[in-house]
Write an enzyme that holds these catalytic residues in place. Sequence first.
Site, short mmCIF file in Angstrom:
data_model
loop_
_atom_site.label_atom_id
_atom_site.label_comp_id
_atom_site.label_asym_id
_atom_site.label_seq_id
_atom_site.Cartn_x
_atom_site.Cartn_y
_atom_site.Cartn_z
N HIS A 249 0.86 -1.17 0.00
CA HIS A 249 0.00 0.00 0.00
C HIS A 249 0.90 1.23 0.00
CE1 HIS A 249 -3.70 -2.21 0.76
NE2 HIS A 249 -3.15 -2.83 1.79
N CYS A 292 -0.17 2.53 -4.47
CA CYS A 292 -0.99 3.70 -4.78
C CYS A 292 -0.23 4.96 -4.40
CB CYS A 292 -2.30 3.63 -4.00
SG CYS A 292 -3.24 2.17 -4.40
#
Length: 440
Positions: A249, A292
């Site tokens: 992430h 991301c």
Amino acid sequence: MLGECGMLERDKRGLRKFAVTLCKEMVVDELFVQSLQTDDILTDSMAEGILAEPTSHKRSWRLLSLLPKRGPRAFSSFCSALRDTEQQHLCALLTDSPERDGERQRYVDSPLPLPTQEGTVPAKRARTQESMEMCLDADSPITSPVLPCTPDFYLSHCQQSYNMVSSPRGLALVISNVSFDPCAAPDLDSRKGGEVDEEVLRKVFTELDYIVTVQRDLTAQGMRACIEQFGTRQQHQTVSSCVVCLLSHGVEGAIYGTDGQLLELDWVFEAFDNAHCPLLQNKPKMFFIQACRGEEMDCGVEQSDGPERTQSPGCEQRDAGREGEGDGDTRQMEERGRLRVKLPQRSDMICGFASLKGRCTAAMRNTKRGSWFIQEVNSALRFRARDTHLSDILVQVNGRIKDREGYAPGTPHHRCKEMSEFTSSLCKDLYLFPKYHPQY
């Protein structure tokens, strides 16, 4: 029904009925064609002929003209290839008709699960935000052997490119965070499919002659220690390059450890710069970041017709302080000649990012084949590294990512988009010259 050499008449009618839609919407690429080759539906020469067609429409039309002649299994294999390449809506178009009710289960294994985004909070906890990496199911990733570089290609390109002849070519580090601490990082969901990415990268870089180290589920401090140890390995001195892959992430400029703490990417690049990693000075350093970089999903925009925009000419800027530089006296010239050549603090790096810097920064992932970005990097390296330098490979990856869409009808994520990008301070062409070792 046709003879054994042909397709069932019912299946032929389906292909004819939806030929226009298939030619318009279907993506026939290397992965799609390879699936049909694996099932012995297409021969090598047929596959090459299809992929040689200049447009997507012509590739689709050529494939559809061949399929009816390729036996009774051709239709089911074609439907499987559509599912494998996330074109389930076209598979459903062909198979979900009233006259095929008895056959439907033969082609459709299960309903497509609704997508979730990277970083979503599990159902047992309240969602604080939508995360950014989508999950879309499909089958296993492409594993075709890396195509070898030819001696002629190496000899015609080695002079203008980085020296990439060591065996091994270099060391590669893959850090993959899949499971996150539910107490320390309650908002970071498990990255299902992340383990597929790490295995894909391990295999492709092993085939490219790298010594690959894979580390799973590290805290931010654990990632820092791992990268520091990797950057100081003495073996860097005798190899041609290095690779670092970070899968987790993330937010703009940083990725998460399993403890919910952030590791800044600028620190990672600094760890391999010319000051902190002298063993890799003047050698190419490749980075691939699957994470991301923001909080919003790219829903895409409708393309409008019109002339292509031409770029304005670039502006040249003079080297600062050089315009009035004279010859100087003899003593100054001699002193200058004795000085070592200096390097910039950071050079000879290239980094591929799964998502753009900015607001619309979703990074798509599916639970069986891994992330879109790593899928495309893997495929491009296997098929193109033989004769394409890495910058152009990443341009091709960008093009493939640009054409992809999520498929989740009835949800806000249907036809969601992603856009990858890369940055480069390479100073030469970077060819990996796979499976080629010059004889001395």
